[in-house]
Structures are given as structure tokens and as C-alpha cells.
Design a protein around this motif. Structure first.
Motif, PDB file in Angstrom:
ATOM      1  N   TRP A  40       0.832  -1.209   0.000  1.00 51.89           N
ATOM      2  CA  TRP A  40       0.000   0.000   0.000  1.00 51.89           C
ATOM      3  C   TRP A  40       0.867   1.260   0.000  1.00 51.89           C
ATOM      4  O   TRP A  40       0.537   2.246  -0.661  1.00 51.89           O
TER       5      TRP A  40
ATOM      6  N   PRO B 194      -7.994   8.050  -3.688  1.00 50.84           N
ATOM      7  CA  PRO B 194      -8.852   7.508  -2.605  1.00 50.84           C
ATOM      8  C   PRO B 194      -8.046   6.834  -1.494  1.00 50.84           C
ATOM      9  O   PRO B 194      -7.987   5.605  -1.397  1.00 50.84           O
TER      10      PRO B 194
ATOM     11  N   ILE C   5      -9.373   3.934   0.918  1.00 49.87           N
ATOM     12  CA  ILE C   5      -9.430   2.517   0.556  1.00 49.87           C
ATOM     13  C   ILE C   5      -8.545   1.703   1.503  1.00 49.87           C
ATOM     14  O   ILE C   5      -8.907   0.591   1.906  1.00 49.87           O
TER      15      ILE C   5
ATOM     16  N   VAL D 178      -9.901  -1.549   3.663  1.00 54.15           N
ATOM     17  CA  VAL D 178      -9.475  -2.911   3.308  1.00 54.15           C
ATOM     18  C   VAL D 178      -8.714  -3.561   4.453  1.00 54.15           C
ATOM     19  O   VAL D 178      -8.972  -4.724   4.813  1.00 54.15           O
TER      20      VAL D 178
ATOM     21  N   SER E 173     -13.372   6.877   8.290  1.00 56.73           N
ATOM     22  CA  SER E 173     -13.605   5.602   7.600  1.00 56.73           C
ATOM     23  C   SER E 173     -13.417   4.421   8.547  1.00 56.73           C
ATOM     24  O   SER E 173     -14.160   3.436   8.475  1.00 56.73           O
TER      25      SER E 173
ATOM     26  N   THR F   4     -18.586  -4.279   5.259  1.00 57.79           N
ATOM     27  CA  THR F   4     -18.404  -4.120   3.814  1.00 57.79           C
ATOM     28  C   THR F   4     -19.221  -5.129   3.023  1.00 57.79           C
ATOM     29  O   THR F   4     -19.275  -5.058   1.806  1.00 57.79           O
TER      30      THR F   4
ATOM     31  N   THR G 202     -13.351   5.556  -3.899  1.00 55.51           N
ATOM     32  CA  THR G 202     -13.270   4.777  -2.661  1.00 55.51           C
ATOM     33  C   THR G 202     -14.200   3.569  -2.707  1.00 55.51           C
ATOM     34  O   THR G 202     -13.974   2.565  -2.029  1.00 55.51           O
TER      35      THR G 202
ATOM     36  N   ALA H 183     -13.039  -0.103  -3.037  1.00 54.60           N
ATOM     37  CA  ALA H 183     -12.624  -0.968  -1.937  1.00 54.60           C
ATOM     38  C   ALA H 183     -13.487  -2.225  -1.885  1.00 54.60           C
ATOM     39  O   ALA H 183     -13.023  -3.302  -1.481  1.00 54.60           O
TER      40      ALA H 183
END
Length: 210
Positions: free
Chosen positions: A30, A53, A56, A60, A102, A109, A159, A162
Motif C-alpha cells: 500500500w 482515494p 481505501i 481494506v 472511515s 463491507t 473509494t 474498496a
């Protein structure tokens, strides 16, 4: 130094991740991807780093691990990206704040409607924070840079990626997400349907134990 702090944190609090190459690669990947994205956009005309984004990452990572690691990795990525971006303090402030939101808001999710509402909250956080920073600097509402809001809206839309990334990454790195668990527990699966017809007692016992 920043990457060293991240590795020290992983070795101290997430020893299993630190000792497994696949999971360590997943975390460090990442940093590389988002640093390169910021570098590309900063060297491209008519684009802004606001469209990247960053949220994300915590979404994740939280899905596979927990909130603490998700927020820590997000902050590390934003700190590195801040060196590459010319947007300054506003950029760092917005991205860290959105990452915190977030982590707090995105809990499930596997449900598309809840995930979409969470993305809406992230977008509102961006808008309120950017407006607040602009007003603090003495910019009037009429003189606001409205193009920045367009980039932030695009950021929120990106986003949403994701959601499809989670099943893709779990297959690449061998993780198990809540989406997969829901699919495996679907009673319409042939094996579970066969079990419910031939051995309903065993099925009920298995469900209670699980």
C-alpha cells in the motif's frame, strides 16, 4: 524513518504479520502504490492529489485485521504522501481526518447499502473539513476553490473500489473476509442444502457450535 516506525510497530504489536512474508508484503504494498500514485498525479497537469482515494487503505486493512493497524498504516501512507504532494497541511489534515472517519464508520463491507452510506459520510467529512480550513484562512464562501470539491467527490466515488478489491486481495494473499464468510454460510449452497435434507440434526448442531 517512517517505514522503520511502521516495521517496529508491526514487530511489537503484530508479530504474526511481521513474520509472514505474504502479510508483510500486503501491508508494505500500500505504501508503494499510493506513493507512486501521488508522484504520478503531482507530475501530471490538470490533476490534483485530492482525487486519490486514500480511504481505501483503512477500509481494506480493517476488513482483514483490525482498526488499530488500519489507522496506523493509513497515517504512515499519508505522511509519506505529504512529502510528495504540494498541497501542504490541508492535504495531510484532510486525509488523516477522513481515514479516522472511515475506520469509525465503515463496519460492514458485506452490505452494499451500508457501505455506500459510509462513503457518503467520508465525502461529507472531506467537504466540511476543506470548507472549514478555507474559512479559517480567510477565504470567503464566494471565493472557494470549487474544483477541489469536484476532486473530493471523485475521490469518494473511487473509494467505492474498496468493495471489489476485498475479494480480489483475499484470493491473492490468502485472507478471509466477512464477504466470503457470508457466501460460505449461504444455505442455497449445494452441500449445505444436501446436508439439511439428509441430516438436519447434524446441520443444526453444526450451526449452534459455529
Amino acid at each position: 524513518l517512517i517505514v522503520g516506525v511502521l516495521l517496529f510497530y508491526l514487530g511489537l504489536h503484530f508479530r504474526k504479520i511481521f513474520e509472514r512474508l505474504s502479510q508483510l508484503t500486503f501491508i508494505l504494498l500500500w505504501l508503494v502504490v499510493f506513493s507512486y500514485l501521488v508522484y504520478l498525479i503531482e507530475n501530471t497537469n490538470n490533476l490534483s492529489s485530492y482525487l486519490i482515494p486514500f480511504c481505501i487503505v483503512p477500509i481494506v486493512i480493517k476488513n482483514f485485521f483490525n482498526e488499530r493497524l488500519a489507522l496506523f498504516v493509513h497515517i504512515v501512507i499519508v505522511l509519506i504522501a505529504s512529502f510528495l504532494s504540494e498541497l501542504g497541511y490541508e492535504f495531510t489534515f484532510l486525509q488523516i481526518l477522513a481515514g479516522i472517519v472511515s475506520v469509525l464508520i465503515v463496519s460492514e463491507t458485506r452490505f452494499w447499502n451500508r457501505f455506500f452510506i459510509a462513503i457518503l459520510y467520508i465525502f461529507l467529512t472531506y467537504v466540511l473539513a476543506y470548507t472549514g480550513l478555507s474559512l479559517i484562512k480567510g477565504v470567503s464562501l464566494v471565493s472557494l476553490d470549487w474544483t477541489a470539491y469536484g476532486w473530493l467527490a471523485l475521490n469518494a466515488l473511487l473509494t467505492l473500489l474498496a468493495y471489489p478489491f476485498i475479494p480480489l486481495l483475499e484470493r491473492l494473499f490468502g485472507f478471509t473476509s466477512s464477504i466470503t464468510l457470508v457466501e460460505l454460510s449461504d444455505m442455497n449452497k449445494p452441500l449445505l442444502k444436501d446436508l439439511s435434507m439428509k441430516a438436519p440434526g447434524t446441520l443444526q448442531h453444526s450451526l449452534q457450535v459455529a
